[in-house]
Scaffold this active site. Sequence first.
Site, short mmCIF file in Angstrom:
data_model
loop_
_atom_site.label_atom_id
_atom_site.label_comp_id
_atom_site.label_asym_id
_atom_site.label_seq_id
_atom_site.Cartn_x
_atom_site.Cartn_y
_atom_site.Cartn_z
N TYR A 1 3.56 -3.40 -3.09
CA TYR A 1 3.17 -4.72 -2.61
C TYR A 1 3.95 -5.69 -3.49
CZ TYR A 1 -0.68 -2.74 0.09
OH TYR A 1 -1.42 -2.04 1.00
N LYS B 1 8.06 -0.13 5.21
CA LYS B 1 6.90 0.40 5.93
C LYS B 1 6.20 -0.72 6.70
CE LYS B 1 2.49 2.71 4.95
NZ LYS B 1 1.62 1.54 4.73
N SER C 1 0.19 4.49 -3.87
CA SER C 1 -0.10 3.14 -3.41
C SER C 1 0.11 2.12 -4.51
CB SER C 1 -1.55 3.06 -2.93
OG SER C 1 -1.92 1.71 -2.74
N THR D 1 5.86 -2.36 1.75
CA THR D 1 5.00 -2.62 2.92
C THR D 1 5.20 -4.06 3.38
OG1 THR D 1 3.36 -0.98 2.33
CG2 THR D 1 2.61 -2.82 3.65
N HIS E 1 -0.29 0.23 9.81
CA HIS E 1 -1.24 0.27 8.70
C HIS E 1 -2.50 1.02 9.12
CE1 HIS E 1 -1.22 -1.97 4.72
NE2 HIS E 1 -2.30 -1.26 4.64
#
Lengths: 379, 379, 379, 379
Positions: free
Chosen positions: D126, D242, D103, D152, D266
């Site tokens: 991110y 994603k 992540s 994402t 999500h």
Amino acid sequence: VLNTDEMRKRARKLPTAIFDAIDGGGGDEITLRENRQAFERIWFRPRALADVRHRDLSTVVLGERVSMPVLLAPCGMARMARSEGELAVARAAGRASTIFVVSGASSYPLEQIAEEATGPLWYQLYLPSERPAAEALLARVERSGYRVLCVTIDSAVPALRQRDYRNRLTIPPRVSGRLVLSSLRHPRWTKDFLLGKVGDGGLGPVRLAVWNLAMTIANNKVVTAEDISWLRARWSGPLVVKGVMRPDECSELIELGVDGIVVSNHGGRQLDGVPATIDVLPQVVEAVDDRIEVFVDGGFWRGADVVKAIALGARACLVGKAYMFGLAAFAEEGVDRVLDIFRTEIDKTMGLLGCPTIADIDGRAIVRGSTAVTPSPMP
Amino acid sequence: VLNTDEMRKRARKLPTAIFDAIDGGGGDEITLRENRQAFERIWFRPRALADVRHRDLSTVVLGERVSMPVLLAPCGMARMARSEGELAVARAAGRASTIFVVSGASSYPLEQIAEEATGPLWYQLYLPSERPAAEALLARVERSGYRVLCVTIDSAVPALRQRDYRNRLTIPPRVSGRLVLSSLRHPRWTKDFLLGKVGDGGLGPVRLAVWNLAMTIANNKVVTAEDISWLRARWSGPLVVKGVMRPDECSELIELGVDGIVVSNHGGRQLDGVPATIDVLPQVVEAVDDRIEVFVDGGFWRGADVVKAIALGARACLVGKAYMFGLAAFAEEGVDRVLDIFRTEIDKTMGLLGCPTIADIDGRAIVRGSTAVTPSPMP
Amino acid sequence: VLNTDEMRKRARKLPTAIFDAIDGGGGDEITLRENRQAFERIWFRPRALADVRHRDLSTVVLGERVSMPVLLAPCGMARMARSEGELAVARAAGRASTIFVVSGASSYPLEQIAEEATGPLWYQLYLPSERPAAEALLARVERSGYRVLCVTIDSAVPALRQRDYRNRLTIPPRVSGRLVLSSLRHPRWTKDFLLGKVGDGGLGPVRLAVWNLAMTIANNKVVTAEDISWLRARWSGPLVVKGVMRPDECSELIELGVDGIVVSNHGGRQLDGVPATIDVLPQVVEAVDDRIEVFVDGGFWRGADVVKAIALGARACLVGKAYMFGLAAFAEEGVDRVLDIFRTEIDKTMGLLGCPTIADIDGRAIVRGSTAVTPSPMP
Amino acid sequence: VLNTDEMRKRARKLPTAIFDAIDGGGGDEITLRENRQAFERIWFRPRALADVRHRDLSTVVLGERVSMPVLLAPCGMARMARSEGELAVARAAGRASTIFVVSGASSYPLEQIAEEATGPLWYQLYLPSERPAAEALLARVERSGYRVLCVTIDSAVPALRQRDYRNRLTIPPRVSGRLVLSSLRHPRWTKDFLLGKVGDGGLGPVRLAVWNLAMTIANNKVVTAEDISWLRARWSGPLVVKGVMRPDECSELIELGVDGIVVSNHGGRQLDGVPATIDVLPQVVEAVDDRIEVFVDGGFWRGADVVKAIALGARACLVGKAYMFGLAAFAEEGVDRVLDIFRTEIDKTMGLLGCPTIADIDGRAIVRGSTAVTPSPMP
């Protein structure tokens, strides 16, 4: 208070009969439930890669810009929730830069509400059965500066409200031992209802409010096409009809000169067993075909619900019970908070949905169906 | 008592075995539940701008005007609910200006019920297996002034009633310790059942009622096309067949000379797993194509249910359990109250639906579907 | 005991691990539930005016007349329920004039069961992985007079049985403190399981039974088309394949020389997430197109379920859990009672459905759908 | 621990706020529930007679062979579950020969995780709002040997997480009396979170982790098409997007040079009211038409779920909450156990489904529909 559902829970401090009078629906409350459940059959289709850094929730309603597509629906006798009643609601609506639709069965005189208001007002009319009385009422509405007239047509007959019946809530109220007992068990509500805040002037306003409500109900006319014609001729501002549930009737209304339609089942409070408004909305929108503006009420408790209605073609939504519970729970600040919740939720939904403006929310943003897909038959 | 569901709750004071004998259904009670749930898949489409100031609920049933499209269904052994039984029901039906369909398994002789009645009567026939017995019975029915003969065809075999089985309710009743105990725990019901009101004449009527019931069941014939022909030749008045559930069989019945059909699954009390009558009704109506009159029973507890059936083409509905519970709870006045509830609810529904007369209630007033809309596939 | 569901409740006196081993399914038990629920989406369409005075429930299964279309399914290790195990089941099946399908994982030698049986027997085969072992087994089956061979093909891999896992039920059983404790808490079951009825001969049979079961599982072969061919060549009697769930595979099986197919998901005990057998049945029936006989098992607890399967084209149904619970609750008499319940319920259903013989039960007797009607779209 | 659902129950020992932060979803959690329920509308069609003695679960993901089609999804701040956090997950993923998607809001520096890992890693990005920061971050990712970049795009706006709101969980955390109290009630978790295992180095890592998380959220950019182009130009390895939920947007992404798409909502944690990913998957697969690889996450708790996704065209699934709960319950061994459960369940499902390899699992292995069959209309 996190969301409107919690606000409703906070309002449970009201006497049961009062809570139920706001919360309840007609008959077996099938429509009341359906109004909510129908939203769960509408699914979002978020757009990827949209630039949603800046969101604009404002829209134009019958020529008037509002800060978000949420209007305050007409709720009769707001004093039931809190003595400031429609006066507080009018102030909160103005602060939020949106429209308050004042009920024809309000607990304060329409002039007093208009004086207190800082934003635009609509007047929701229960048409009196006698023309002179109707003339006189319209003159007052006009004089007080209400811009839009909104005629309710789904209340030809008093509804079957089983909670009110069970709670012995009648209009005018009958003073019974039960009523006295309930009042004594809710001394704060009773004091507020009867005496209001300091300087309110004692029992006079209560008497007036109850009298108003009783008269409105007693004189409420069955509204026919002829009545709409008469109103159209008599009222120079925009004319909205509230309570339409059939797409095949829109053209007649448009030909009668109506400027807007509210798809409404009276929040599930009149005829039980009618469909959810959000299910009827797209059909009305299709029938109206952009000739006039379409609004909707019934079961709106989330910002996401509002966005779904916009995607289905509504110009704006009317919210009623949510702000009444806000008013009951925290007075004027409660109404502010409810409008704030709607604003925040609409904003987040638009951001995550990839729609930076109200105009971006169209039919591509959603898909309808009891599940998101149609089943494939077994080969 | 606010509605028929509350009436049912009031009737819980009956001994459990008796309450269950009225309330229960066949097998797993799938059809019993489905009869009710099916109404929630039918939605109203209220008409705007209709002039509904004056409503007229009356209609004509096989040539006879009734004050509303609600008939009293044949329920066997009404004395179970209250000793006045069918006599009270007949008086209440007359007072309400509607038809009472007297059960072939009534607890009073058909002549005595006819004498007591002030309104029109139908006779529901369980066809005796031997022709001479059938002849004799029809002669009595004719002599007593019953105008319509209504033959039940869905009871060829005793049903699988699991509640009765569990409650050890047999016909004729076996005197067991359990039965005595239950009687002692419901002294008021027991006294009323065995002795009736003062002047009723002691145990004689009870013996007669039980004997009647046992004989009816024992001699009940499987009804064939040949039997319908025989009845048609023998009976000069209107002939109605009760228990039709297949549209493809209507034409044969019409050709046999039948004047009316009751779409019925015996209130979910015979074969479990048949569809709801309200779901089958529109198909039967289509098949019958106005050649004869179509009636319906099964799961009618609300005035709105009756209006839905009318919209789907029924001439009138038969209500059974609701008035039996009224009879159990408040004797004759209970039956009055139940009819009153139906009248009020039908009236309100017609007003809010925009249909001032029964003739105005047609297919446009409703939409069927498990939800109000068909799902749209995802693009 | 009123119905098979109550029989199941009576069997709760078994140790939990044993009850669960009979009652449980694979994975999340979705298929186990679906097997039952699917029946509630099939509705009866009773025929009016049929002459059902005399009903005949008998039918012919692979050339053999049985008294009703209910066979006794193969259930492994029946001794778990009661020490008489398959011997009692064989006797009860004979008394009821129907077929017992003896499990390949039975707790008694197949020869001993055959000796005890008074009616026709099928043998359900878990194919041993080695050909000589398979040869030897088939020779024993043939010698003992089993007429039909029924090969199970849905058990290539041990299933995910979460209840057994949770109950620490392994094969062979591990002697743990927990097991001893549970045995002590069910002394009657333990005594019966270990010692049987007087004269049973002590621990020998238990050891043999457990050994049999363990060996069967250990040697169970993945069944391929080649194996079916080999069996077809080797076995002269009728050959049935159990565990078919896809209509597109029927033709291959027929070409391999199979005489019958059992639509089966192993009672929801193997792969979780497969559809209900009753939903797959009509598709298999259509694909088979009367070339061979089609049977079905899975979720049959009511006579009405059997009638639905017949209407959808099954020749007969296999019932398993119901009789195992009967055996557990009341030994041999419990099996009798369960067969009796099925017979009574089928008889009543046929009577009320208007179908006096099995041949009368065809596709017109039912309608499928999650509700009885398809929704009509809103106009 | 038998299955992942039990693992979740074991993780209830976490402080409520932490458990909810992992377990909860957005808004009314409609999507969270729907992600699970949608799997129950997909049914298996087991193939008969397949030779499944040897099963092979391995597959190739963007050129890399993994031992099963289960990847470890990016979950922010794994230290919340256990102080070893992403380090333990990376080791477990390597041991299971599958991919760990680290992540962008991890609680350990991406370099430290890469050093610890023994298997292939992806980096979930991110995107920082400023280009120099983005440049720097990508350089670190590249240098550390991450092969695939996974951007994402469904988190443009912070979601409406009502559980977090109710639990007063903010980022960065505010030290309140409530927080202190909760920490004292979970001393073991608190000690582990703050101090880690011996040798971990005290509060430094916690501060770093929280700082990382806060910065990531603060700088998270709305991702536009222009950003994807920029990333494509900057990143030489495979690029995965994603958060795609609309089939009509796939072609644009493919034209922008994307190598893979993750159908993702999500985990129901961002916009509430979007459909289940498993319902959207087949539409995306159809739109992508084999041009790039399609992955899916959301609601995967069973091996059977994974097999369903493969049958619908997914290359592999990402599992998140399940391993986080494993980590919380039993540290690194818990992650091992969760991967083991998935492997066993996929293996059994493939065996019983008749699919020995991943390539054998295609559209013929399943059928979709709210029930397994489409209803037949009544004739």
